[in-house]
Scaffold this motif. Structure first.
Motif, mmCIF file in Angstrom:
data_model
loop_
_atom_site.group_PDB
_atom_site.id
_atom_site.type_symbol
_atom_site.label_atom_id
_atom_site.label_comp_id
_atom_site.label_asym_id
_atom_site.label_seq_id
_atom_site.Cartn_x
_atom_site.Cartn_y
_atom_site.Cartn_z
ATOM 1 N N LEU A 57 -0.482 -2.557 11.313
ATOM 2 C CA LEU A 57 -0.928 -3.469 10.241
ATOM 3 C C LEU A 57 -2.410 -3.257 9.932
ATOM 4 O O LEU A 57 -2.825 -3.292 8.774
ATOM 5 C CB LEU A 57 -0.706 -4.924 10.660
ATOM 6 C CG LEU A 57 0.638 -5.540 10.333
ATOM 7 C CD1 LEU A 57 0.616 -7.020 10.704
ATOM 8 C CD2 LEU A 57 0.981 -5.377 8.852
ATOM 9 N N GLN A 58 -3.211 -3.052 10.989
ATOM 10 C CA GLN A 58 -4.645 -2.814 10.780
ATOM 11 C C GLN A 58 -4.849 -1.537 9.947
ATOM 12 O O GLN A 58 -5.675 -1.511 9.038
ATOM 13 C CB GLN A 58 -5.359 -2.694 12.137
ATOM 14 C CG GLN A 58 -6.834 -2.317 12.050
ATOM 15 C CD GLN A 58 -7.747 -3.436 11.524
ATOM 16 O OE1 GLN A 58 -7.445 -4.617 11.672
ATOM 17 N NE2 GLN A 58 -8.857 -3.061 10.891
ATOM 18 N N SER A 59 -4.055 -0.488 10.222
ATOM 19 C CA SER A 59 -4.173 0.757 9.443
ATOM 20 C C SER A 59 -3.764 0.521 7.999
ATOM 21 O O SER A 59 -4.384 1.048 7.077
ATOM 22 C CB SER A 59 -3.265 1.858 9.988
ATOM 23 O OG SER A 59 -3.468 2.049 11.305
ATOM 24 N N ARG A 60 -2.704 -0.258 7.815
ATOM 25 C CA ARG A 60 -2.271 -0.537 6.434
ATOM 26 C C ARG A 60 -3.325 -1.321 5.678
ATOM 27 O O ARG A 60 -3.595 -1.074 4.504
ATOM 28 C CB ARG A 60 -0.940 -1.300 6.441
ATOM 29 C CG ARG A 60 0.243 -0.361 6.565
ATOM 30 C CD ARG A 60 1.538 -1.082 6.274
ATOM 31 N NE ARG A 60 1.485 -1.894 5.061
ATOM 32 C CZ ARG A 60 2.302 -2.896 4.804
ATOM 33 N NH1 ARG A 60 3.226 -3.232 5.667
ATOM 34 N NH2 ARG A 60 2.197 -3.569 3.687
ATOM 35 N N LEU A 61 -3.937 -2.283 6.366
ATOM 36 C CA LEU A 61 -5.003 -3.064 5.728
ATOM 37 C C LEU A 61 -6.171 -2.143 5.348
ATOM 38 O O LEU A 61 -6.665 -2.182 4.213
ATOM 39 C CB LEU A 61 -5.484 -4.163 6.684
ATOM 40 C CG LEU A 61 -6.709 -4.948 6.210
ATOM 41 C CD1 LEU A 61 -6.373 -5.781 4.975
ATOM 42 C CD2 LEU A 61 -7.230 -5.863 7.310
ATOM 43 N N ALA A 62 -6.572 -1.282 6.292
ATOM 44 C CA ALA A 62 -7.705 -0.379 6.030
ATOM 45 C C ALA A 62 -7.359 0.569 4.876
ATOM 46 O O ALA A 62 -8.227 0.870 4.038
ATOM 47 C CB ALA A 62 -8.050 0.399 7.297
ATOM 48 N N ALA A 63 -6.098 1.024 4.819
ATOM 49 C CA ALA A 63 -5.707 1.949 3.748
ATOM 50 C C ALA A 63 -5.747 1.242 2.393
ATOM 51 O O ALA A 63 -6.213 1.802 1.387
ATOM 52 C CB ALA A 63 -4.302 2.494 4.018
ATOM 53 N N THR A 64 -5.275 0.000 2.348
ATOM 54 C CA THR A 64 -5.273 -0.750 1.076
ATOM 55 C C THR A 64 -6.710 -1.002 0.609
ATOM 56 O O THR A 64 -7.047 -0.768 -0.556
ATOM 57 C CB THR A 64 -4.534 -2.100 1.240
ATOM 58 O OG1 THR A 64 -3.216 -1.843 1.728
ATOM 59 C CG2 THR A 64 -4.444 -2.857 -0.073
ATOM 60 N N VAL A 65 -7.550 -1.461 1.529
ATOM 61 C CA VAL A 65 -8.953 -1.742 1.166
ATOM 62 C C VAL A 65 -9.648 -0.436 0.765
ATOM 63 O O VAL A 65 -10.391 -0.387 -0.222
ATOM 64 C CB VAL A 65 -9.697 -2.435 2.339
ATOM 65 C CG1 VAL A 65 -11.178 -2.586 2.031
ATOM 66 C CG2 VAL A 65 -9.075 -3.803 2.614
ATOM 67 N N GLY A 66 -9.362 0.641 1.511
ATOM 68 C CA GLY A 66 -9.984 1.929 1.211
ATOM 69 C C GLY A 66 -9.595 2.460 -0.157
ATOM 70 O O GLY A 66 -10.442 2.947 -0.916
ATOM 71 N N SER A 67 -8.318 2.356 -0.510
ATOM 72 C CA SER A 67 -7.875 2.838 -1.825
ATOM 73 C C SER A 67 -8.524 2.011 -2.940
ATOM 74 O O SER A 67 -8.915 2.542 -3.977
ATOM 75 C CB SER A 67 -6.359 2.723 -1.981
ATOM 76 O OG SER A 67 -5.732 3.316 -0.907
ATOM 77 N N PHE A 68 -8.620 0.707 -2.692
ATOM 78 C CA PHE A 68 -9.293 -0.156 -3.680
ATOM 79 C C PHE A 68 -10.755 0.276 -3.852
ATOM 80 O O PHE A 68 -11.258 0.367 -4.979
ATOM 81 C CB PHE A 68 -9.207 -1.619 -3.224
ATOM 82 C CG PHE A 68 -10.134 -2.537 -3.971
ATOM 83 C CD1 PHE A 68 -9.931 -2.818 -5.315
ATOM 84 C CD2 PHE A 68 -11.226 -3.119 -3.333
ATOM 85 C CE1 PHE A 68 -10.799 -3.655 -6.017
ATOM 86 C CE2 PHE A 68 -12.094 -3.962 -4.014
ATOM 87 C CZ PHE A 68 -11.879 -4.222 -5.361
ATOM 88 N N MET A 69 -11.415 0.573 -2.745
ATOM 89 C CA MET A 69 -12.825 0.983 -2.822
ATOM 90 C C MET A 69 -12.963 2.316 -3.572
ATOM 91 O O MET A 69 -13.911 2.504 -4.337
ATOM 92 C CB MET A 69 -13.427 1.102 -1.415
ATOM 93 C CG MET A 69 -13.598 -0.248 -0.733
ATOM 94 S SD MET A 69 -14.147 -0.088 0.988
ATOM 95 C CE MET A 69 -15.866 0.366 0.784
ATOM 96 N N ASP A 70 -12.001 3.220 -3.362
ATOM 97 C CA ASP A 70 -12.039 4.495 -4.095
ATOM 98 C C ASP A 70 -11.931 4.241 -5.595
ATOM 99 O O ASP A 70 -12.632 4.858 -6.400
ATOM 100 C CB ASP A 70 -10.876 5.403 -3.656
ATOM 101 C CG ASP A 70 -11.094 5.966 -2.263
ATOM 102 O OD1 ASP A 70 -12.233 5.911 -1.768
ATOM 103 O OD2 ASP A 70 -10.109 6.458 -1.667
ATOM 104 N N LEU A 71 -11.038 3.327 -5.966
ATOM 105 C CA LEU A 71 -10.862 3.032 -7.393
ATOM 106 C C LEU A 71 -12.119 2.360 -7.966
ATOM 107 O O LEU A 71 -12.574 2.708 -9.063
ATOM 108 C CB LEU A 71 -9.647 2.130 -7.607
ATOM 109 C CG LEU A 71 -9.337 1.827 -9.070
ATOM 110 C CD1 LEU A 71 -8.871 3.087 -9.798
ATOM 111 C CD2 LEU A 71 -8.298 0.740 -9.201
#
Ligand SMILES: Cc1cc2nc3c(=O)[nH]c(=O)nc-3n(C[C@H](O)[C@H](O)[C@H](O)COP(=O)(O)O)c2cc1C
Length: 219
Positions: A174-188
Motif C-alpha cells: 500500500l505504501q508503494s501504491r501511495l508513493a506511485a500515485t503521489v509521484g505520478s501526480f507530481m510528474d504531471l
C-alpha cells in the motif's frame, strides 16, 4: 574549460490540506505520509488542516458587507503559492464534510478564481472498508466545476485506524501504491507547470449573457 552544470529546476511547492479538524484524525495522519512522499521526491510542501482556517458559514450578504474572512484570504494565499494542492478528506455520509465545502465556497468567490487550472490530487482515509472513496467522487464535482485539474487516480485508505504506522503505511504494498500515485501526480504537475503543450479553456454556462450582474459567477 569547465562545462556549465545543467540548470536545476526549482522544486515544485505543494499544499497538503486535511479536511478533518480532529486532533487524532486519520486523514491528517495520511496527509503527513503524503507530505513525506512529496519531500522524498524533491518537492516542497506545507501540511495544514481545515481547523487552521476556521470560517463562518458562507453568506453572500456577509461577503458583500464585510468582505472575506482573514482565514479565507490566508487559504487563498496558500493555494496561489502552490503548484499543486493535495486534499485528504474524510467521508461524511457518502459525501465530503460540510466544513470543507464551506471553505471551497468562500475560496470560489475570489477573483481570479483560485481553483482554475490548479493541479489537484484527492485522497481519503476511513476506518471503513471503502476508505471514504465515495466522498472523493462527490468532492470531484465542485472542484472540476471550478476548473481544477483533478488528477484521475485517487487513493483511499481502508481500515485506516490499523493501516497507519509511524510516518508511513504499515503495509509495504500500500505504501508503494501511495508513493506511485503521489509521484505520478507530481510528474504531471511538473509537466503542467513547465511545459505548456495543451491548454484547455474552461467555459461555464455556455450561452448565458455574462453582462448581467446576477450571472457574475459565470465570469
Ligand atoms: C458525520 C459523520 C459521518 C460519517 N460518514 C461516514 C461515511 O459515510 N463513510 C465512512 O467511511 N465513514 C464515515 N464516518 C466515519 C469517519 O470515516 C471516521 O469518523 C473518520 O475517522 C473521520 O476522519 P478523521 O479521523 O480524519 O476525522 C462518518 C463520521 C462522521 C462524524
Amino acid at each position: 574549460m569547465t562545462t556549465p552544470s545543467p540548470r536545476r529546476p526549482t522544486p515544485l511547492h505543494y499544499i497538503v490540506l486535511s479536511g478533518s479538524p480532529r486532533r487524532s484524525s486519520v486523514n491528517t495522519a495520511l496527509a503527513h505520509v503524503v507530505a513525506s512522499v512529496i519531500e522524498a521526491r524533491g518537492g516542497t510542501q506545507r501540511t495544514v488542516t481545515i481547523a487552521d482556517y476556521d470560517m463562518p458559514l458562507y453568506d453572500q450578504d456577509e461577503q458583500d458587507e464585510l468582505g472575506f474572512p482573514s482565514s479565507a484570504e490566508r487559504l487563498r494565499e496558500e493555494f496561489e503559492g502552490a503548484d499543486g494542492v493535495v486534499l485528504v478528506s474524510p467521508e461524511y455520509n457518502a459525501s465530503f464534510p460540510g466544513r470543507l465545502k464551506n471553505a471551497l465556497d468562500w475560496l470560489s468567490r475570489f477573483r481570479p478564481q483560485p481553483f482554475a487550472e490548479k493541479q489537484m490530487l484527492l485522497l481519503s482515509a476511513s476506518p471503513s472498508m471503502s476508505g471514504g472513496n465515495r466522498g472523493l467522487w462527490s468532492l470531484r464535482v465542485p472542484l472540476e466545476h471550478l476548473g481544477a485539474r483533478v488528477y484521475p487516480d485517487m487513493f483511499s485508505l481502508a481500515q485506516a485506524h490499523r493501516a497507519l504506522g509511524d510516518g508511513r503505511l504499515t503495509d509495504d504494498m500500500l505504501q508503494s501504491r501511495l508513493a506511485a500515485t503521489v509521484g505520478s501526480f507530481m510528474d504531471l504537475a511538473e509537466a503542467a507547470t513547465h511545459y505548456h503543450c495543451a491548454k484547455h479553456v474552461w467555459v461555464e454556462f455556455l450561452g448565458e449573457p455574462a453582462a448581467e450582474p446576477e450571472l457574475a459567477r459565470a465570469e
